[in-house]
Enzyme design. Structure first.
Site, mmCIF file in Angstrom:
data_model
loop_
_atom_site.group_PDB
_atom_site.id
_atom_site.type_symbol
_atom_site.label_atom_id
_atom_site.label_comp_id
_atom_site.label_asym_id
_atom_site.label_seq_id
_atom_site.Cartn_x
_atom_site.Cartn_y
_atom_site.Cartn_z
ATOM 1 N N THR A 14 -58.679 -48.332 -14.789
ATOM 2 C CA THR A 14 -57.453 -47.554 -14.687
ATOM 3 C C THR A 14 -56.289 -48.365 -15.251
ATOM 4 O OG1 THR A 14 -56.128 -46.167 -13.196
ATOM 5 C CG2 THR A 14 -56.901 -48.252 -12.295
ATOM 6 N N ASN A 15 -55.059 -48.006 -14.949
ATOM 7 C CA ASN A 15 -53.882 -48.693 -15.488
ATOM 8 C C ASN A 15 -52.805 -48.775 -14.414
ATOM 9 O OD1 ASN A 15 -52.155 -46.210 -15.665
ATOM 10 N ND2 ASN A 15 -53.849 -45.587 -16.985
ATOM 11 N N ARG A 16 -51.649 -49.309 -14.760
ATOM 12 C CA ARG A 16 -50.612 -49.616 -13.772
ATOM 13 C C ARG A 16 -49.703 -48.446 -13.409
ATOM 14 N NH1 ARG A 16 -50.443 -54.977 -12.774
ATOM 15 N NH2 ARG A 16 -51.307 -56.367 -14.375
ATOM 16 N N SER A 17 -49.994 -47.272 -13.886
ATOM 17 C CA SER A 17 -49.121 -46.136 -13.574
ATOM 18 C C SER A 17 -49.093 -45.859 -12.072
ATOM 19 C CB SER A 17 -49.617 -44.887 -14.302
ATOM 20 O OG SER A 17 -48.892 -43.760 -13.853
#
Ligand code: C5P
Length: 224
Positions: free
Chosen positions: A29-32
């Protein structure tokens, strides 16, 4: 009415970072955080719109008066957005969609190899949701985001054109207080054939108002 500038308008907002599963217990996933998208959904509701929030996993409470649909992967997000797109007047793609997913989804938890050798993950591109929907665009006013760490305006302008957007919100996520996790943001709004508009550093709620009032000034999503 001026108080409810989006009355009668159907707004769809995507938010959060997608999760691309590797096996039953792991994902990429990512930092959003989802905060920018949730703030936009809330303000659209306050402006009188019928709002659907299509959200990847976040820790945020559902904004009141907004229909929330939870999704996980980029593919699931594409399916959900595609299903509602024809009946949407304004689409705000604030989700941080993973650009790649694992080629294989293991049906059991991946084990360490006995010889402790390096593990290689093969990734393949996910569908670009905005590019996919560009071909089906009619009256929709489509807003995208560009989170960049370099060449912000050049990259954002390229996305504005290639994704056939009406407005792109450019975020320099390398600056303190800007973008992914915090409660504040500073953005530049780019539209075809118009001068860029750069905001102050402000709360995501204030930025959400600026984005939507700019779209409304363009006549966003009015059916011909
Ligand atoms: O990832 P990229 O910088 O190209 O994303 C810019 C915009 O495109 C964002 O609004 C994002 O939600 C959208 N996007 C998409 N489908 C993808 C990747 C990004 O619609 N696969």
């Amino acid at each position: 009415t001026p108080d409810l500038p989006l009355a009668g308008r159907r707004v769809v907002v995507t938010a959060g970072g997608t999760r691309e599963a590797l096996d039953p217990v792991r994902f990429i996933t990512n930092r959003s955080s989802g905060k920018m998208g949730y703030a936009i959904a809330q303000v659209a509701r306050e402006f009188g719109a019928t709002v659907t929030l299509i959200s990847a996993t976040t820790h945020l409470p559902a904004p009141s008066g907004v229909k929330v649909m939870m999704v996980d992967s980029a593919q699931a997000l594409l399916t959900a957005v595609s299903d509602v797109y024809d009946a949407t007047d304004i689409l705000v793609m604030a989700a941080a969609v993973s650009d790649y997913r694992p080629v294989e989804l293991a049906d059991q938890k991946i084990k360490k190899p006995a010889d402790h050798a390096d593990l290689t993950l093969r990734l393949t591109e996910t569908p670009d949701i905005l590019k996919t929907l560009a071909a089906r665009k009619r009256h929709q006013y489509v807003i995208g985001f560009a989170a960049e760490t370099q060449s912000l305006l050049a990259n954002a302008n390229r996305k504005l054109t290639s994704k056939k957007l009406d407005l792109i919100v450019a975020n320099d996520v390398s600056k303190p207080g800007v973008g992914f996790n915090g409660d504040t943001n500073q953005v530049t709004l780019l539209r075809p054939q118009q001068q860029p508009v750069t905001t102050e550093l402000a709360t995501k709620s204030v930025i959400a108002r600026k984005i939507l009032t700019t779209a409304i000034a363009d006549g966003a999503g009015k059916q011909a």
